[in-house]
Design an enzyme around this catalytic site. Structure first.
Site, PDB file in Angstrom:
ATOM      1  N   GLN A   1       0.807  -1.181  -0.008  1.00 12.51           N
ATOM      2  CA  GLN A   1      -0.221   0.181   0.167  1.00 12.51           C
ATOM      3  C   GLN A   1       0.949   1.171   0.103  1.00 12.51           C
ATOM      4  O   GLN A   1       0.536   2.230  -0.782  1.00 12.51           O
ATOM      5  CB  GLN A   1      -0.832  -0.068   1.118  1.00 12.51           C
ATOM      6  CG  GLN A   1      -1.890   0.960   1.282  1.00 12.51           C
ATOM      7  CD  GLN A   1      -2.942   0.895   2.488  1.00 12.51           C
ATOM      8  OE1 GLN A   1      -2.542   0.391   3.433  1.00 12.51           O
ATOM      9  NE2 GLN A   1      -4.217   1.509   2.038  1.00 12.51           N
TER      10      GLN A   1
ATOM     11  N   HIS B   1       1.330   3.757  -3.737  1.00 13.49           N
ATOM     12  CA  HIS B   1       0.677   5.212  -3.554  1.00 13.49           C
ATOM     13  C   HIS B   1       1.499   6.264  -3.876  1.00 13.49           C
ATOM     14  O   HIS B   1       1.358   7.422  -3.763  1.00 13.49           O
ATOM     15  CB  HIS B   1       0.097   5.356  -2.267  1.00 13.49           C
ATOM     16  CG  HIS B   1      -1.472   4.644  -2.016  1.00 13.49           C
ATOM     17  ND1 HIS B   1      -1.395   3.199  -2.062  1.00 13.49           N
ATOM     18  CD2 HIS B   1      -2.721   4.921  -2.449  1.00 13.49           C
ATOM     19  CE1 HIS B   1      -2.935   2.888  -2.010  1.00 13.49           C
ATOM     20  NE2 HIS B   1      -3.374   4.069  -2.296  1.00 13.49           N
TER      21      HIS B   1
ATOM     22  N   LEU C   1      -6.162  -3.565 -10.877  1.00 15.13           N
ATOM     23  CA  LEU C   1      -5.676  -4.898 -10.391  1.00 15.13           C
ATOM     24  C   LEU C   1      -4.984  -5.034  -9.206  1.00 15.13           C
ATOM     25  O   LEU C   1      -4.951  -5.988  -8.428  1.00 15.13           O
ATOM     26  CB  LEU C   1      -5.099  -5.697 -11.541  1.00 15.13           C
ATOM     27  CG  LEU C   1      -3.403  -5.131 -11.667  1.00 15.13           C
ATOM     28  CD1 LEU C   1      -2.428  -5.853 -10.868  1.00 15.13           C
ATOM     29  CD2 LEU C   1      -3.052  -5.672 -13.348  1.00 15.13           C
ATOM     30  N   TYR C   2      -4.377  -3.619  -8.772  1.00 15.31           N
ATOM     31  CA  TYR C   2      -3.588  -3.777  -7.613  1.00 15.31           C
ATOM     32  C   TYR C   2      -4.657  -3.497  -6.336  1.00 15.31           C
ATOM     33  O   TYR C   2      -4.159  -3.221  -5.117  1.00 15.31           O
ATOM     34  CB  TYR C   2      -2.518  -2.559  -7.639  1.00 15.31           C
ATOM     35  CG  TYR C   2      -1.177  -3.047  -7.194  1.00 15.31           C
ATOM     36  CD1 TYR C   2      -0.802  -3.477  -5.906  1.00 15.31           C
ATOM     37  CD2 TYR C   2      -0.183  -3.155  -8.151  1.00 15.31           C
ATOM     38  CE1 TYR C   2       0.235  -3.871  -5.481  1.00 15.31           C
ATOM     39  CE2 TYR C   2       1.192  -3.699  -7.849  1.00 15.31           C
ATOM     40  CZ  TYR C   2       1.494  -3.954  -6.381  1.00 15.31           C
ATOM     41  OH  TYR C   2       2.570  -4.197  -6.379  1.00 15.31           O
TER      42      TYR C   2
ATOM     43  N   HIS D   1      -7.608  -5.492  -1.416  1.00 13.02           N
ATOM     44  CA  HIS D   1      -8.213  -5.095  -0.110  1.00 13.02           C
ATOM     45  C   HIS D   1      -8.429  -6.584   0.630  1.00 13.02           C
ATOM     46  O   HIS D   1      -8.441  -6.558   1.796  1.00 13.02           O
ATOM     47  CB  HIS D   1      -9.420  -4.540  -0.227  1.00 13.02           C
ATOM     48  CG  HIS D   1      -9.317  -2.999  -0.834  1.00 13.02           C
ATOM     49  ND1 HIS D   1      -9.637  -2.697  -2.151  1.00 13.02           N
ATOM     50  CD2 HIS D   1      -8.724  -1.989  -0.237  1.00 13.02           C
ATOM     51  CE1 HIS D   1      -9.278  -1.559  -2.370  1.00 13.02           C
ATOM     52  NE2 HIS D   1      -8.837  -1.122  -1.284  1.00 13.02           N
TER      53      HIS D   1
ATOM     54  N   GLY E   1      -0.183  -8.520 -14.071  1.00 12.59           N
ATOM     55  CA  GLY E   1       0.386  -7.588 -13.056  1.00 12.59           C
ATOM     56  C   GLY E   1       2.109  -7.533 -13.121  1.00 12.59           C
ATOM     57  O   GLY E   1       2.831  -6.435 -13.227  1.00 12.59           O
TER      58      GLY E   1
ATOM     59  N   SER F   1       4.546  -4.161 -13.526  1.00  7.65           N
ATOM     60  CA  SER F   1       5.428  -4.127 -12.399  1.00  7.65           C
ATOM     61  C   SER F   1       6.940  -4.002 -12.933  1.00  7.65           C
ATOM     62  O   SER F   1       7.613  -2.927 -12.753  1.00  7.65           O
ATOM     63  CB  SER F   1       5.237  -4.996 -11.533  1.00  7.65           C
ATOM     64  OG  SER F   1       6.244  -4.929 -10.210  1.00  7.65           O
TER      65      SER F   1
END
Length: 604
Positions: free
Chosen positions: A189, A193, A370-371, A374, A512, A516
């Site tokens: 997280q 961000h 896709l990230y 949660h 992903g 990445s």
């Protein structure tokens, strides 16, 4: 007169006909272009295929397809035969060769320069040059298509709340069989961000993260004004305060930096850092504090090595070193853990120096979507012998001060996170964010799951049972969507059957990983012009990067050098974990403070 009327009707009919590209006729990354109102042409240039719909492989392509193993086969090989991989890992030439293949094969799947965005489903200068847009891996479904997914399915998608409740919401906490812990969850997280910063004032297709990659604006601030407010302007350092003999971020009052806190939070607990939303939970502030300490530590090392340098050069060089540390930790610790590979991944920019590779990056909205992991979140957060609910945890930096970073690291290293794939593991407390992810995907007109699978060289699913690997959720999905070719990307990623003993399913990994690795290795510091000791203040700075790990980051900045990793040592659910989220106190109405950030960042 009658003839004119017939012509007029025919013209109106043509003008209202569906875009011929709505059916996605072009395969294998061929590009569809309408020619008139009811005809199309597929551009198969450099796809390795030819024919009307780019479906016939060229000779070399046919050979490659015959020899190429499936992604699941590759995954099986890399996650088994540990003895063989131990040998490979100790042969530098062989390890480098395999790592080069991993990087090039993944990065090839990402368009560079960028191609589309939410408003442009065709190549345009605006889509290339306007950094305020997220780019797109696939163009949006055209506005004149008869259904949300092109031509298949009903004219309306199922109610997003119904999708959420039937297949996504947690019944009971499902731990990650791969053993991911809360150190991993909060690292993910915190790290993401810096580039997932949706500009909700303009819409979900726009971003405020104009660096589009690892620039550490979540530490230093997105703007020069914010950066200057956070800087000490002495010895290259960032502002800080000392509490109980330990370094913590400065306050909002002391820096005049905008942060998002509810009005009832005391001034002394309103810490100021690069990302304005990081006051949300102490787990994010923990990492913000660690990186603040690391920056100032590196400044001290450079100051000793270069007493002739001024504040600006010390600051800028320290930032480059921290970018390098971040990329190394992400590849060799974070991605290594996620992959489950016995092959040891390696951060070595020189592997790509003789390859065709562009040192630029643009964040894609699909990567952002896709990230949204949660399901990683537990029902409660366990620190030392105390258990905190979502309500108690939110905007509560006092917990960080009460327990201290050492106990935070030790506790989060022990606490297991949730499994992301497999369905029904989104916590009740964040259901509004999950619903927003579905709604925003629709607003951005994402193509279907199967179109994304084809885009990333995966076979499309033929049934809902093949997607989920079971019958109950498959039946729910069939009732909701009717056709597997109408299945939406985001819900599909969360209900997809996980790979054996893994946190994710096939699609999450295969979509992903290219985003990445391209984003990490496309960073300017990985280019031949930058990747040299002098960029980082000499061999001392270069060594800081090349020896970085999550453990060294903690040891250098947290009292007592507590052991840490991104997985629990015994991947079993913790004893204090709440069993049933739907019956627990973590209801949505318990966490009203999150209303403050809903308009700012649904990524959280």
């Amino acid at each position: 007169m009658l003839f004119r009327a017939v012509l007029l009707c025919a013209a109106l009919g043509l003008s209202q006909a569906a875009n011929p590209c709505c059916s996605n006729p072009c395969q294998n990354r061929g590009e569809c272009m309408s020619t008139g109102f009811d005809q199309y042409k597929c551009d198969c240039t450099r796809t390795g295929f030819y024919g009307e719909n780019c479906t016939t492989p060229e000779f070399l392509t046919r050979i490659k397809l015959l020899l190429k193993p499936t992604p699941n086969t590759v995954h099986y090989i890399l996650t088994h035969f540990k003895g063989v991989w131990n040998i490979v890992n100790n042969i530098p030439f062989l390890r480098s060769l395999i790592m080069k293949y991993v990087l090039t094969s993944r990065s090839y799947l990402i368009d560079s320069p960028p191609t589309y965005n939410v408003h442009y489903g065709y190549k345009s200068w605006e889509a290339f040059s306007n950094l305020s847009y997220y780019t797109r891996a696939l163009p949006p479904v055209a506005d004149d298509c008869p259904t949300p997914m092109g031509v298949k399915g009903n004219k309306e998608l199922p109610d997003s709340k119904e999708v959420l409740e039937k297949v996504l919401l947690r019944r009971e906490f499902i731990p990650d069989p791969q053993g991911s812990n809360m150190m991993f969850a909060f690292f993910a997280q915190h790290f993401t961000h810096q580039f997932f910063k949706t500009d909700h004032k303009r819409g979900p297709g726009f971003t405020r993260g104009l660096g589009h990659g690892v620039d550490l604006n979540h530490i230093y601030g997105e703007t020069l004004d914010r950066q200057h407010k956070l800087r000490l302007f002495k010895d290259g350092k960032l502002k800080y305060q000392v509490i109980g003999g330990e370094v913590y971020p400065p306050t909002v009052k002391d820096t005049q930096v905008e942060m998002i806190y509810p009005p009832h939070i005391p001034e002394n607990l309103q810490f100021a850092v690069g990302q304005e939303v990081f006051g949300l939970v102490p787990g994010l502030m923990m990492y913000a504090t660690i990186w603040l300490r690391e920056h100032n530590r590196v400044c001290d090392i450079l100051k000793q090595e270069h007493p002739e340098w001024g504040d600006e050069q010390l600051f800028q060089t320290s930032r480059l070193i921290l970018i390098g540390e971040t990329i190394k930790i992400v590849i060799e610790d974070y991605v290594q853990h996620l992959s489950g590979y016995h092959f040891k991944l390696k951060f070595d920019p020189e592997l790509l120096f003789n390859q065709q590779f562009q040192y630029q990056n643009r964040i894609a909205s699909e990567f952002n979507t896709l990230y949204h992991w949660h399901p990683l979140l537990p029902d409660t957060f366990n620190i030392e012998d105390q258990e905190y609910s979502f309500k108690q945890f939110l905007y509560n930096n006092s917990i960080l001060l009460e327990h201290g970073l050492t106990q935070f690291v030790e506790s989060f290293t022990r606490q297991i996170a949730g499994r992301v794939a497999g369905g029904r593991n989104v916590p009740i407390a964040v259901q509004a964010v999950a619903k927003a992810s579905i709604d925003q995907s629709r607003e951005m007109k994402y193509q279907s799951l199967n179109e994304y699978r084809k885009r990333f060289s995966l076979k499309p699913y033929t049934s809902f049972e093949e997607l989920t690997g079971e019958k109950e959720m498959a039946a729910e999905l069939k009732a909701l969507y009717s056709d597997i070719d109408v299945m939406e990307l985001y819900p599909a990623l969360l209900v997809e059957k996980p790979r054996p003993d893994a946190i994710f399913g096939e699609t999450m990994v295969e979509l992903g990983a290219p985003f990445s690795l391209k984003g990490l290795m496309g960073n300017p510091i990985c280019s031949p012009q930058y990747w040299k000791p002098s960029t980082f203040g000499g061999e001392v700075g270069f060594k800081i990067i090349n020896t970085a790990s999550i453990q060294s980051l903690i040891c250098n900045n947290v009292k007592g050098c507590p052991f840490t990793s991104f997985n629990v040592q015994d991947p079993q659910p913790t004893k204090t974990a709440t069993i049933n989220a739907s019956a627990s106190h973590s209801r949505l109405d318990d966490i009203n403070p999150t209303v403050l950030i809903k308009r700012r960042s649904t990524e959280l």
